[in-house]
Design an enzyme around this catalytic site. Structure first.
Site, PDB file in Angstrom:
ATOM      1  N   ASN A   9      30.469 -20.372 -46.096  1.00 46.87           N
ATOM      2  CA  ASN A   9      29.624 -19.811 -45.038  1.00 46.87           C
ATOM      3  C   ASN A   9      28.200 -20.322 -45.268  1.00 46.87           C
ATOM      4  O   ASN A   9      27.483 -19.808 -46.119  1.00 46.87           O
ATOM      5  CB  ASN A   9      29.677 -18.271 -45.115  1.00 46.87           C
ATOM      6  CG  ASN A   9      28.690 -17.607 -44.168  1.00 46.87           C
ATOM      7  OD1 ASN A   9      28.164 -18.247 -43.256  1.00 46.87           O
ATOM      8  ND2 ASN A   9      28.438 -16.322 -44.379  1.00 46.87           N
ATOM      9  N   LYS A  11      25.688 -20.113 -43.352  1.00 42.66           N
ATOM     10  CA  LYS A  11      24.640 -19.301 -42.709  1.00 42.66           C
ATOM     11  C   LYS A  11      23.673 -20.233 -41.946  1.00 42.66           C
ATOM     12  O   LYS A  11      24.122 -21.235 -41.394  1.00 42.66           O
ATOM     13  CB  LYS A  11      23.937 -18.418 -43.742  1.00 42.66           C
ATOM     14  CG  LYS A  11      24.944 -17.650 -44.613  1.00 42.66           C
ATOM     15  CD  LYS A  11      24.333 -16.617 -45.494  1.00 42.66           C
ATOM     16  CE  LYS A  11      25.439 -15.926 -46.299  1.00 42.66           C
ATOM     17  NZ  LYS A  11      24.966 -14.801 -47.062  1.00 42.66           N
ATOM     18  N   HIS A  91      30.179  -9.917 -40.286  1.00 49.54           N
ATOM     19  CA  HIS A  91      29.482 -10.171 -41.552  1.00 49.54           C
ATOM     20  C   HIS A  91      28.359  -9.136 -41.703  1.00 49.54           C
ATOM     21  O   HIS A  91      27.737  -8.738 -40.719  1.00 49.54           O
ATOM     22  CB  HIS A  91      28.912 -11.594 -41.550  1.00 49.54           C
ATOM     23  CG  HIS A  91      28.356 -11.992 -42.880  1.00 49.54           C
ATOM     24  ND1 HIS A  91      27.131 -11.562 -43.310  1.00 49.54           N
ATOM     25  CD2 HIS A  91      28.876 -12.729 -43.890  1.00 49.54           C
ATOM     26  CE1 HIS A  91      26.911 -12.033 -44.532  1.00 49.54           C
ATOM     27  NE2 HIS A  91      27.963 -12.753 -44.902  1.00 49.54           N
ATOM     28  N   GLU A  93      25.393  -9.339 -42.564  1.00 54.36           N
ATOM     29  CA  GLU A  93      24.097  -9.727 -41.983  1.00 54.36           C
ATOM     30  C   GLU A  93      24.107  -9.512 -40.465  1.00 54.36           C
ATOM     31  O   GLU A  93      23.093  -9.141 -39.875  1.00 54.36           O
ATOM     32  CB  GLU A  93      23.794 -11.196 -42.342  1.00 54.36           C
ATOM     33  CG  GLU A  93      23.428 -11.327 -43.819  1.00 54.36           C
ATOM     34  CD  GLU A  93      23.763 -12.664 -44.453  1.00 54.36           C
ATOM     35  OE1 GLU A  93      24.002 -13.650 -43.738  1.00 54.36           O
ATOM     36  OE2 GLU A  93      23.795 -12.711 -45.703  1.00 54.36           O
ATOM     37  N   GLU A 160      33.303  -7.793 -48.817  1.00 54.67           N
ATOM     38  CA  GLU A 160      32.014  -8.277 -49.303  1.00 54.67           C
ATOM     39  C   GLU A 160      31.092  -7.079 -49.523  1.00 54.67           C
ATOM     40  O   GLU A 160      30.455  -6.602 -48.562  1.00 54.67           O
ATOM     41  CB  GLU A 160      31.372  -9.210 -48.277  1.00 54.67           C
ATOM     42  CG  GLU A 160      32.155 -10.463 -48.012  1.00 54.67           C
ATOM     43  CD  GLU A 160      31.244 -11.561 -47.482  1.00 54.67           C
ATOM     44  OE1 GLU A 160      31.183 -12.618 -48.111  1.00 54.67           O
ATOM     45  OE2 GLU A 160      30.570 -11.353 -46.464  1.00 54.67           O
ATOM     46  N   GLY A 166      24.260 -12.474 -51.897  1.00 52.97           N
ATOM     47  CA  GLY A 166      23.010 -13.204 -52.105  1.00 52.97           C
ATOM     48  C   GLY A 166      22.117 -12.585 -53.166  1.00 52.97           C
ATOM     49  O   GLY A 166      20.952 -12.947 -53.286  1.00 52.97           O
ATOM     50  N   SER A 205      28.144 -13.313 -54.037  1.00 49.89           N
ATOM     51  CA  SER A 205      27.700 -14.016 -55.249  1.00 49.89           C
ATOM     52  C   SER A 205      28.845 -14.628 -56.054  1.00 49.89           C
ATOM     53  O   SER A 205      28.822 -14.622 -57.283  1.00 49.89           O
ATOM     54  CB  SER A 205      26.847 -13.093 -56.130  1.00 49.89           C
ATOM     55  OG  SER A 205      25.678 -12.696 -55.418  1.00 49.89           O
TER      56      SER A 205
HETATM   57  P1  PGA Z   1      26.734 -15.194 -51.209  1.00 57.46           P
HETATM   58  O1  PGA Z   1      27.110 -14.861 -49.695  1.00 57.46           O
HETATM   59  O2  PGA Z   1      27.894 -15.970 -51.794  1.00 57.46           O
HETATM   60  O3  PGA Z   1      25.475 -16.022 -51.125  1.00 57.46           O
HETATM   61  O4  PGA Z   1      26.523 -13.900 -51.902  1.00 57.46           O
HETATM   62  C1  PGA Z   1      28.421 -14.488 -49.320  1.00 57.46           C
HETATM   63  C2  PGA Z   1      28.439 -14.220 -47.839  1.00 57.46           C
HETATM   64  O5  PGA Z   1      27.438 -13.746 -47.307  1.00 57.46           O
HETATM   65  O6  PGA Z   1      29.456 -14.461 -47.152  1.00 57.46           O
END
Ligand code: PGA
Length: 245
Positions: A9, A11, A91, A93, A160, A166, A205
């Site tokens: 992903n 983003k 997601h 976000e 998640e 992140g 992460s």
């Molecule tokens: P990350 O993001 O691996 O940077 O924690 C995962 C995601 O948002 O799908």
């Protein structure tokens, strides 16, 4: 036997140059027991598919609508037409920054399935919800409300934890397995065969150092990778960890 799945992903990051870089190594990422999927910003999908038909591509979001006066939106059928086979839905976000509720997410899941795209439903609790010991309740509510009209046989679910995205914090393999088992159990109550076959991913992460331990858990079938999916060597190492399962 479920196939492992590892989704990148990107983003709001990446470029066509980065797509080229990934595509050169795609054969090593994608093999018979592990499917690798690239979700770049949607504007790169068409060119990526044209230049590299071997890539499995996904979109990061899609509209709940099929057409109409919805400025800026992209319909699932449009994303399918430029090569998307998967789409991330719900997601954290999108939930937190763009106001997506479980009911909108439920509509998006159905719209994606109607367009022939596999939705990857994302669920997860916040740090506060975990410390209030509400994790299971939150996950079950997200599943119940987001999948109210979904075809569970054409779906991927990603767990998640919001506090792990992140942040560098990762759920321990045991914490992640506990929730994956809960999710598979929820699906089993609806349909036991589908529960055996549905792919459940962990995200938050994931990096080369922790991927193998997470993927070894019985109910974790791969990962949804953010930050580490922008570095080819890291994404490659994570895919190898899935291939070793
Ligand atoms: P990350 O993001 O691996 O940077 O924690 C995962 C995601 O948002 O799908």
């Amino acid at each position: 036997m479920r196939q492992n799945l590892v989704i990148a992903n990107w983003k709001l990051n990446g470029s066509m140059e980065l797509v080229h870089e990934f595509a050169q190594s795609w054969d090593a990422l994608d093999n018979s027991n592990t499917e690798a999927v690239l979700c770049p910003p949607a504007v790169f999908l068409a060119k990526a598919k044209e230049a590299y038909p071997q890539l499995t591509l996904g979109a990061q979001t899609s509209s709940a609508h099929t057409e109409g006066a919805f400025t800026g939106e992209l319909a699932a059928s449009m994303l399918a037409a430029v090569g998307a086979q998967y789409v991330l839905v719900g997601h954290s976000e999108r939930r937190a920054l763009f106001g997506e509720s479980n009911s909108i997410i439920a509509e998006k899941v159905v719209a994606a399935q109607q367009a022939g795209i596999i939705p990857v439903l994302c669920v997860g609790e916040t740090a506060d919800e975990r410390s209030e010991q509400r994790t299971e309740e939150v996950i079950l509510q997200q599943l119940e409300q987001s999948l109210v009209s979904a075809d569970l046989a054409r779906l991927v679910i990603a767990y998640e934890p919001v506090w792990a995205i992140g942040t560098g914090l990762t759920a321990s393999p045991e914490q992640a397995q506990e929730i994956h088992k809960l999710i598979r159990g929820w699906v089993a109550q609806k349909n036991a065969t589908v529960a055996e076959n549905i792919q459940l991913l962990y995200g938050g992460s994931v990096k080369p150092a922790n991927a193998a331990e997470l993927f070894q858990q019985p109910d974790i079938d791969g990962g949804l990778i953010g930050g580490a999916s922008l570095k080819l060597e890291q994404f490659q190492a994570i895919c190898m960890a899935a291939q070793d399962k």
